[in-house]
Scaffold this active site. Sequence first.
Site, PDB file in Angstrom:
ATOM      1  N   PRO A 135      35.032  38.582  37.954  1.00  0.00           N
ATOM      2  CA  PRO A 135      36.559  38.208  37.566  1.00  0.00           C
ATOM      3  C   PRO A 135      37.590  38.971  38.662  1.00  0.00           C
ATOM      4  O   PRO A 135      38.551  38.685  38.593  1.00  0.00           O
ATOM      5  CB  PRO A 135      36.694  38.438  36.178  1.00  0.00           C
ATOM      6  CG  PRO A 135      35.575  39.497  35.769  1.00  0.00           C
ATOM      7  CD  PRO A 135      34.548  39.113  36.644  1.00  0.00           C
ATOM      8  N   GLU A 161      29.164  43.924  30.327  1.00  0.00           N
ATOM      9  CA  GLU A 161      30.611  44.111  30.549  1.00  0.00           C
ATOM     10  C   GLU A 161      30.343  44.236  31.982  1.00  0.00           C
ATOM     11  O   GLU A 161      31.391  44.541  32.619  1.00  0.00           O
ATOM     12  CB  GLU A 161      30.590  45.593  30.178  1.00  0.00           C
ATOM     13  CG  GLU A 161      30.806  45.831  28.426  1.00  0.00           C
ATOM     14  CD  GLU A 161      32.029  44.903  28.080  1.00  0.00           C
ATOM     15  OE1 GLU A 161      33.167  44.909  28.794  1.00  0.00           O
ATOM     16  OE2 GLU A 161      31.813  44.031  27.385  1.00  0.00           O
ATOM     17  N   ARG A 172      28.438  20.544  49.530  1.00  0.00           N
ATOM     18  CA  ARG A 172      29.266  19.280  49.871  1.00  0.00           C
ATOM     19  C   ARG A 172      29.462  19.472  51.251  1.00  0.00           C
ATOM     20  O   ARG A 172      29.923  18.167  51.965  1.00  0.00           O
ATOM     21  CB  ARG A 172      30.651  19.179  48.920  1.00  0.00           C
ATOM     22  CG  ARG A 172      30.368  18.811  47.507  1.00  0.00           C
ATOM     23  CD  ARG A 172      31.548  18.619  46.796  1.00  0.00           C
ATOM     24  NE  ARG A 172      32.297  17.555  47.208  1.00  0.00           N
ATOM     25  CZ  ARG A 172      32.320  16.305  47.126  1.00  0.00           C
ATOM     26  NH1 ARG A 172      31.167  16.079  46.111  1.00  0.00           N
ATOM     27  NH2 ARG A 172      33.050  15.575  47.427  1.00  0.00           N
ATOM     28  N   ASP A 184      38.859  14.587  50.336  1.00  0.00           N
ATOM     29  CA  ASP A 184      39.009  15.371  49.079  1.00  0.00           C
ATOM     30  C   ASP A 184      40.299  16.105  48.926  1.00  0.00           C
ATOM     31  O   ASP A 184      40.914  16.685  49.883  1.00  0.00           O
ATOM     32  CB  ASP A 184      37.640  16.227  48.986  1.00  0.00           C
ATOM     33  CG  ASP A 184      36.774  15.528  48.477  1.00  0.00           C
ATOM     34  OD1 ASP A 184      36.697  14.419  47.981  1.00  0.00           O
ATOM     35  OD2 ASP A 184      35.516  16.153  48.685  1.00  0.00           O
TER      36      ASP A 184
HETATM   37  N1  SAM Z   1      34.132  43.431  31.780  1.00  0.00           N
HETATM   38  C1  SAM Z   1      34.178  42.574  33.075  1.00  0.00           C
HETATM   39  C2  SAM Z   1      35.805  42.498  33.310  1.00  0.00           C
HETATM   40  O1  SAM Z   1      36.577  42.524  32.598  1.00  0.00           O
HETATM   41  O2  SAM Z   1      36.228  42.696  34.632  1.00  0.00           O
HETATM   42  C3  SAM Z   1      33.766  41.161  32.834  1.00  0.00           C
HETATM   43  C4  SAM Z   1      32.371  41.074  32.571  1.00  0.00           C
HETATM   44  S1  SAM Z   1      32.035  39.246  32.310  1.00  0.00           S
HETATM   45  C5  SAM Z   1      31.955  39.363  30.519  1.00  0.00           C
HETATM   46  C6  SAM Z   1      30.276  39.338  32.646  1.00  0.00           C
HETATM   47  C7  SAM Z   1      29.936  38.597  34.092  1.00  0.00           C
HETATM   48  O3  SAM Z   1      30.381  37.199  33.976  1.00  0.00           O
HETATM   49  C8  SAM Z   1      30.584  39.248  35.224  1.00  0.00           C
HETATM   50  O4  SAM Z   1      29.723  40.339  35.636  1.00  0.00           O
HETATM   51  C9  SAM Z   1      30.631  38.229  36.122  1.00  0.00           C
HETATM   52  O5  SAM Z   1      29.248  38.167  36.986  1.00  0.00           O
HETATM   53  C10 SAM Z   1      30.481  36.974  35.538  1.00  0.00           C
HETATM   54  N2  SAM Z   1      32.076  36.578  35.492  1.00  0.00           N
HETATM   55  C11 SAM Z   1      32.926  36.516  34.482  1.00  0.00           C
HETATM   56  N3  SAM Z   1      33.980  36.077  34.819  1.00  0.00           N
HETATM   57  C12 SAM Z   1      33.993  35.479  35.978  1.00  0.00           C
HETATM   58  C13 SAM Z   1      34.735  34.817  36.839  1.00  0.00           C
HETATM   59  N4  SAM Z   1      36.153  34.722  36.567  1.00  0.00           N
HETATM   60  N5  SAM Z   1      34.301  34.514  38.353  1.00  0.00           N
HETATM   61  C14 SAM Z   1      33.369  35.086  38.405  1.00  0.00           C
HETATM   62  N6  SAM Z   1      32.310  35.639  37.636  1.00  0.00           N
HETATM   63  C15 SAM Z   1      32.926  35.819  36.571  1.00  0.00           C
END
Ligand code: SAM
Length: 247
Positions: A90, A117, A155, A170
């Site tokens: 994220p 996490e 795609r 698109d």
């Molecule tokens: N503790 C982290 C933070 O707050 O930045 C979030 C960890 S999340 C619960 C677990 C995993 O989900 C991440 O390591 C990532 O690979 C994936 N993930 C969660 N949200 C994402 C997003 N918006 N885009 C891409 N991957 C995401």
Amino acid sequence: MRFDVLTLFPEIFAGYLGQGLLKRAIERQLIDVYVHDIREWSTDARHKKVDDRPFGGGPGMVLMAEPVVASVEAARAQQADPGHLVMLTPQGRRFDQRVVEELAANERILLLCGRYEGFDERVRLILRPDEISIGDFVLNGGEVAAMAVIDAVIRLVPQVLGDEQSSGDDSFSGPRRWLEFAQYTRPREYRGLEVPPILLSGDHGAIARWREQDALRRTNLRRPDLIDGRQAETEGGERQETERDSQ
Ligand code: SAM
């Protein structure tokens, strides 16, 4: 084009890979998808542990650098082309159609999925991945995000779509990157709503003009930021009202 997905939950991908456009692209050897289980690189042979508590305290578990880095290095070594490494997080740059186009230029993409996490920071520092977020929200894991990346990128791989033209109109695509015009199919009338007569006229020039105007109108209403950088309407309700009024 080859994708390598690195995950703690490889079984999640079986259903996704066995369906629709992606399945056909794999069968036609346009796309290859290899799914790697990060646990296979655990240094703990007995329990296959790949996570541990965060230094400094706090809730949850952190993915350890050692098995994650080893799994990526092993996957990369399977081919002469080390590929473009994407870490789903994220905290990455926001995934959009421009990023899709950028990624589609690669012959090989590795998608590193986190859980819990997230990753020990040293994974990022050592591997220097392209960090990508699919939006400003937090998922439980990177697998859904990896599927979104694969789904969007394929795609743009030549021959994957039946009609080479069909991604050009698109939303977010083509030179203008507007939203796509409204689409209709049979029946001509449904619950009192009729297909715009121009679409039944057979006049291709007029249809193209109508579609262009409709794409502009919809983009103006829904995503004016795509036209001139103005802020998009945030109140969905208000936007729908405006749109209904204008029809
Ligand atoms: N503790 C982290 C933070 O707050 O930045 C979030 C960890 S999340 C619960 C677990 C995993 O989900 C991440 O390591 C990532 O690979 C994936 N993930 C969660 N949200 C994402 C997003 N918006 N885009 C891409 N991957 C995401």
